[in-house]
Every structure is written in structure tokens, then in C-alpha cells.
Design an enzyme around this catalytic site. Sequence first.
Site, PDB file in Angstrom:
ATOM      1  N   ASP A  83       0.891  -1.167   0.000  1.00  0.00           N
ATOM      2  CA  ASP A  83       0.000   0.000   0.000  1.00  0.00           C
ATOM      3  C   ASP A  83       0.932   1.221   0.000  1.00  0.00           C
ATOM      4  OD1 ASP A  83       0.967  -0.285   2.585  1.00  0.00           O
ATOM      5  OD2 ASP A  83      -0.934   0.176   3.544  1.00  0.00           O
ATOM      6  N   ASP A 141       6.645   1.493   2.542  1.00  0.00           N
ATOM      7  CA  ASP A 141       6.715   0.493   1.477  1.00  0.00           C
ATOM      8  C   ASP A 141       7.685   0.902   0.371  1.00  0.00           C
ATOM      9  OD1 ASP A 141       5.000  -1.126   2.826  1.00  0.00           O
ATOM     10  OD2 ASP A 141       3.237  -0.579   1.670  1.00  0.00           O
TER      11      ASP A 141
END
Length: 108
Positions: free
Chosen positions: A9, A14
Amino acid sequence: MRKVILDSDTASDDTIAILLASRYFQLLGVTIVAGNVNYNQEVKNALFTLEYIGKQDVPVYLGSQRPILGNWRTVEEVHGNNGMGDWDYPEPTKRPEKEHAIDAILRL
């Protein structure tokens, strides 16, 4: 080299995962699911990150745009409005694949 698919996400945390995965594994693809910020922003973040690090060959696959169960709560207060600390980066030229993330995971 170990092969991986990174389910993401994509916000700032990330982005680091993409950087590390591309360095230490053969990154077969990045899949995007609802999470940290607006879904379309997550897609843009992943595409830009891969371009920025010279991994244009790593495909991005679109997955679920909302949680299967429960309510979706984004966390812009943690990652900034764009998920990247409000960094004003250029639009990516890379585009996501047409194949759905689940199909890509099964195929890969």
C-alpha cells in the site's frame, strides 16, 4: 537469487521495502492494495519509486481498492497527504499492468 512479489500500500514505508526488495531479491512485481493513503496515490508512488531506482522492468499490478472486511482508514498524518512526506515528485511515465494483482500472483 530468491524471487519475490511485494504486496504494497505504497507510502514511505513500502517505498523502503521496494528499495530493499529490488536490491536483495529478484523482484517479479509489486501489487497494490488499499492502505496508507488514497489508492490511486499508492499506485503513483509505486510506479514513481520503481522508475526512480531504475527498475522500470518491474511490473505493478492493481489489487483491491478497498478492504475486504472492516473499515478503511488512511493515515496521511503519518505519511503525508501523498504518502511520501508531501514530497513533490514528478508524475511517473510507467503505467500499471492490465492484469489484476491476484491473477499475476497466481501466474508468477
